[in-house]
Write a protein that holds these residues in place. Structure first.
Motif, PDB file in Angstrom:
ATOM      1  N   ALA A 164       6.132   3.876  -2.789  1.00  0.00           N
ATOM      2  CA  ALA A 164       7.529   4.013  -3.217  1.00  0.00           C
ATOM      3  C   ALA A 164       8.429   2.903  -2.694  1.00  0.00           C
ATOM      4  CB  ALA A 164       8.079   5.361  -2.755  1.00  0.00           C
ATOM      5  N   VAL A 165       7.929   2.091  -1.771  1.00  0.00           N
ATOM      6  CA  VAL A 165       8.779   1.093  -1.122  1.00  0.00           C
ATOM      7  C   VAL A 165       9.249  -0.017  -2.069  1.00  0.00           C
ATOM      8  CG1 VAL A 165       8.802  -0.732   0.645  1.00  0.00           C
ATOM      9  CG2 VAL A 165       7.998   1.577   1.215  1.00  0.00           C
ATOM     10  N   PRO A 166       8.368  -0.632  -2.884  1.00  0.00           N
ATOM     11  CA  PRO A 166       8.860  -1.709  -3.756  1.00  0.00           C
ATOM     12  C   PRO A 166      10.000  -1.287  -4.685  1.00  0.00           C
ATOM     13  CG  PRO A 166       6.487  -1.826  -3.582  1.00  0.00           C
ATOM     14  CD  PRO A 166       6.895  -0.538  -2.932  1.00  0.00           C
ATOM     15  N   TYR A 167       9.905  -0.088  -5.261  1.00  0.00           N
ATOM     16  CA  TYR A 167      10.977   0.357  -6.151  1.00  0.00           C
ATOM     17  C   TYR A 167      12.261   0.612  -5.367  1.00  0.00           C
ATOM     18  CZ  TYR A 167      13.506   2.949  -9.745  1.00  0.00           C
ATOM     19  OH  TYR A 167      14.458   3.369 -10.652  1.00  0.00           O
ATOM     20  N   CYS A 168      12.135   1.112  -4.153  1.00  0.00           N
ATOM     21  CA  CYS A 168      13.320   1.296  -3.312  1.00  0.00           C
ATOM     22  C   CYS A 168      13.984  -0.054  -3.046  1.00  0.00           C
ATOM     23  CB  CYS A 168      12.932   1.964  -1.994  1.00  0.00           C
ATOM     24  SG  CYS A 168      14.340   2.328  -0.906  1.00  0.00           S
ATOM     25  N   ILE A 169      13.180  -1.078  -2.769  1.00  0.00           N
ATOM     26  CA  ILE A 169      13.729  -2.422  -2.551  1.00  0.00           C
ATOM     27  C   ILE A 169      14.402  -2.933  -3.821  1.00  0.00           C
ATOM     28  CG2 ILE A 169      13.093  -4.822  -2.042  1.00  0.00           C
ATOM     29  CD1 ILE A 169      10.968  -3.670  -0.123  1.00  0.00           C
ATOM     30  N   ASP A 170      13.812  -2.639  -4.996  1.00  0.00           N
ATOM     31  CA  ASP A 170      14.472  -2.969  -6.272  1.00  0.00           C
ATOM     32  C   ASP A 170      15.885  -2.381  -6.310  1.00  0.00           C
ATOM     33  OD1 ASP A 170      12.030  -4.029  -7.067  1.00  0.00           O
ATOM     34  OD2 ASP A 170      11.602  -2.439  -8.523  1.00  0.00           O
ATOM     35  N   LEU A 171      15.969  -1.091  -6.009  1.00  0.00           N
ATOM     36  CA  LEU A 171      17.246  -0.382  -6.114  1.00  0.00           C
ATOM     37  C   LEU A 171      18.288  -0.908  -5.131  1.00  0.00           C
ATOM     38  CD1 LEU A 171      15.899   3.270  -6.498  1.00  0.00           C
ATOM     39  CD2 LEU A 171      16.838   1.798  -8.294  1.00  0.00           C
ATOM     40  N   LEU A 172      17.816  -1.502  -4.036  1.00  0.00           N
ATOM     41  CA  LEU A 172      18.721  -2.058  -3.030  1.00  0.00           C
ATOM     42  C   LEU A 172      19.088  -3.511  -3.328  1.00  0.00           C
ATOM     43  CD1 LEU A 172      17.118  -0.564   0.202  1.00  0.00           C
ATOM     44  CD2 LEU A 172      19.185   0.223  -0.979  1.00  0.00           C
ATOM     45  N   GLY A 173      18.552  -4.050  -4.423  1.00  0.00           N
ATOM     46  CA  GLY A 173      18.890  -5.415  -4.806  1.00  0.00           C
ATOM     47  C   GLY A 173      17.995  -6.482  -4.221  1.00  0.00           C
ATOM     48  N   GLY A 174      16.835  -6.092  -3.717  1.00  0.00           N
ATOM     49  CA  GLY A 174      15.921  -7.046  -3.109  1.00  0.00           C
ATOM     50  C   GLY A 174      14.960  -7.657  -4.109  1.00  0.00           C
ATOM     51  N   PRO A 175      13.996  -8.442  -3.626  1.00  0.00           N
ATOM     52  CA  PRO A 175      13.035  -9.115  -4.516  1.00  0.00           C
ATOM     53  C   PRO A 175      12.051  -8.133  -5.141  1.00  0.00           C
ATOM     54  CG  PRO A 175      12.445  -9.481  -2.229  1.00  0.00           C
ATOM     55  CD  PRO A 175      13.781  -8.790  -2.213  1.00  0.00           C
ATOM     56  N   VAL A 183      -5.279  -1.476  -2.585  1.00  0.00           N
ATOM     57  CA  VAL A 183      -4.754  -1.146  -1.260  1.00  0.00           C
ATOM     58  C   VAL A 183      -3.615  -0.148  -1.370  1.00  0.00           C
ATOM     59  CG1 VAL A 183      -3.705  -2.059   0.852  1.00  0.00           C
ATOM     60  CG2 VAL A 183      -5.419  -3.412  -0.383  1.00  0.00           C
ATOM     61  N   SER A 184      -2.638  -0.456  -2.208  1.00  0.00           N
ATOM     62  CA  SER A 184      -1.483   0.426  -2.377  1.00  0.00           C
ATOM     63  C   SER A 184      -0.900   0.222  -3.762  1.00  0.00           C
ATOM     64  CB  SER A 184      -0.419   0.124  -1.317  1.00  0.00           C
ATOM     65  OG  SER A 184       0.735   0.909  -1.524  1.00  0.00           O
ATOM     66  N   ARG A 185      -1.013   1.218  -4.601  1.00  0.00           N
ATOM     67  CA  ARG A 185      -0.491   1.102  -5.958  1.00  0.00           C
ATOM     68  C   ARG A 185       0.994   1.425  -5.984  1.00  0.00           C
ATOM     69  NH1 ARG A 185      -2.321   4.315 -11.515  1.00  0.00           N
ATOM     70  NH2 ARG A 185      -1.027   3.065 -12.910  1.00  0.00           N
ATOM     71  N   THR A 186       1.777   0.484  -6.503  1.00  0.00           N
ATOM     72  CA  THR A 186       3.222   0.657  -6.582  1.00  0.00           C
ATOM     73  C   THR A 186       3.590   1.537  -7.771  1.00  0.00           C
ATOM     74  OG1 THR A 186       3.667  -1.471  -5.563  1.00  0.00           O
ATOM     75  CG2 THR A 186       5.408  -0.549  -6.928  1.00  0.00           C
ATOM     76  N   PHE A 187       4.515   2.473  -7.540  1.00  0.00           N
ATOM     77  CA  PHE A 187       5.012   3.334  -8.610  1.00  0.00           C
ATOM     78  C   PHE A 187       6.440   2.948  -8.948  1.00  0.00           C
ATOM     79  CE2 PHE A 187       1.523   5.703  -6.850  1.00  0.00           C
ATOM     80  CZ  PHE A 187       0.927   6.275  -7.952  1.00  0.00           C
ATOM     81  N   ARG A 188       6.659   2.633 -10.232  1.00  0.00           N
ATOM     82  CA  ARG A 188       7.992   2.329 -10.747  1.00  0.00           C
ATOM     83  C   ARG A 188       8.150   2.988 -12.103  1.00  0.00           C
ATOM     84  NH1 ARG A 188       6.943  -3.095  -8.618  1.00  0.00           N
ATOM     85  NH2 ARG A 188       8.691  -3.785  -7.310  1.00  0.00           N
ATOM     86  N   PRO A 189       9.370   3.399 -12.468  1.00  0.00           N
ATOM     87  CA  PRO A 189       9.599   3.807 -13.854  1.00  0.00           C
ATOM     88  C   PRO A 189       9.315   2.622 -14.775  1.00  0.00           C
ATOM     89  CG  PRO A 189      11.472   4.364 -12.450  1.00  0.00           C
ATOM     90  CD  PRO A 189      10.573   3.494 -11.638  1.00  0.00           C
ATOM     91  N   LYS A 190       8.855   2.897 -15.987  1.00  0.00           N
ATOM     92  CA  LYS A 190       8.551   1.806 -16.914  1.00  0.00           C
ATOM     93  C   LYS A 190       9.758   0.911 -17.147  1.00  0.00           C
ATOM     94  CE  LYS A 190       4.690   3.768 -19.495  1.00  0.00           C
ATOM     95  NZ  LYS A 190       4.154   4.105 -20.833  1.00  0.00           N
ATOM     96  N   SER A 191      10.946   1.493 -17.129  1.00  0.00           N
ATOM     97  CA  SER A 191      12.156   0.704 -17.371  1.00  0.00           C
ATOM     98  C   SER A 191      12.436  -0.289 -16.250  1.00  0.00           C
ATOM     99  CB  SER A 191      13.361   1.639 -17.521  1.00  0.00           C
ATOM    100  OG  SER A 191      13.532   2.407 -16.332  1.00  0.00           O
ATOM    101  N   ALA A 192      11.785  -0.104 -15.087  1.00  0.00           N
ATOM    102  CA  ALA A 192      12.026  -0.989 -13.953  1.00  0.00           C
ATOM    103  C   ALA A 192      10.959  -2.064 -13.814  1.00  0.00           C
ATOM    104  CB  ALA A 192      12.069  -0.159 -12.661  1.00  0.00           C
ATOM    105  N   ARG A 193       9.986  -2.085 -14.727  1.00  0.00           N
ATOM    106  CA  ARG A 193       8.917  -3.071 -14.646  1.00  0.00           C
ATOM    107  C   ARG A 193       9.189  -4.245 -15.573  1.00  0.00           C
ATOM    108  NH1 ARG A 193       4.206   1.385 -15.790  1.00  0.00           N
ATOM    109  NH2 ARG A 193       5.050   2.973 -14.398  1.00  0.00           N
ATOM    110  N   PRO A 194       8.644  -5.442 -15.250  1.00  0.00           N
ATOM    111  CA  PRO A 194       8.775  -6.569 -16.188  1.00  0.00           C
ATOM    112  C   PRO A 194       8.123  -6.210 -17.518  1.00  0.00           C
ATOM    113  CG  PRO A 194       7.956  -7.304 -14.060  1.00  0.00           C
ATOM    114  CD  PRO A 194       7.936  -5.803 -14.036  1.00  0.00           C
TER     115      PRO A 194
END
Length: 201
Positions: A164-175, A183-194
């Protein structure tokens, strides 16, 4: 959010004895090794080894976020019930927002292995545009907390918190942070992915 920025990670190991040289710190090397395996996107880190002192922990977290500009800060150590365990108090003292789910999930993961995980007081918070998480102190527990638990056939049995960390960083305006799924599969809503990633899912 951008797709080219480098993730800056702050790692803080909190231990009276390790900071005094009584024994070698294991927390920072464990985290460095884990991120080297887990992250596909560019990253670098700032490390600090400090004593169990609330004022020092607070000032270190503030420095890493406000001055150094870390997007993610991870602490290890100092989250138990002992008198010198003040990492959660220091983290909450400098927080803008509390994210209770991180602490709840870290304890749930660790309870798969040790009954004493219920004594842990880890917290997750936001300061400015940075996510700050208190992790366990032992390398094995750090890996399990971040990565999750796999069955003997390699299938994921319990998700780790880093999913859940990468999407949280997205929401905070990070890279935009990408991980290796093994190792660790990132979960994001489809609307938040490239667009290319969303089309493949």
């Amino acid at each position: 959010m951008t797709t080219t920025d480098e993730l800056l990670i702050g790692l803080v190991s909190i231990s009276d004895r390790a900071s005094q040289g009584v024994y070698v710190d294991q927390g920072i090397p464990a985290l460095q090794g884990w991120f080297a395996k887990a992250l596909r996107s560019p990253w670098r880190m700032e490390t600090r080894l400090i004593a169990d002192d609330q004022a020092l922990i607070e000032s270190t977290l503030i420095e890493l976020v406000d001055q150094v500009g870390c997007h993610l800060v991870l602490t290890t150590g100092g989250t138990g019930p002992a008198a010198r365990d003040v990492t959660p108090e220091a983290t909450l003292a400098i927080a803008d927002k509390v994210l209770p789910g991180f602490g709840e999930e870290m304890r749930r993961i660790s309870l798969n292995f040790v009954a004493t995980a219920i004594l842990s007081r880890q917290v997750g918070v936001v300061r400015g545009k940075a996510l700050i998480l208190n992790l366990p102190g032992q390398p094995k527990a750090i890996r399990e907390t971040l990565e999750g638990v796999r069955a003997s056939d390699g299938t994921l049995r319990v998700n780790g918190i880093f999913s859940a960390v990468p999407y949280c960083i997205d929401l905070l305006g990070g890279p935009y942070v990408e991980t290796f799924d093994a190792v660790s599969r990132t979960f994001r809503p489809k609307s938040a992915r490239p667009p290319d990633a969303a089309a493949q899912s």
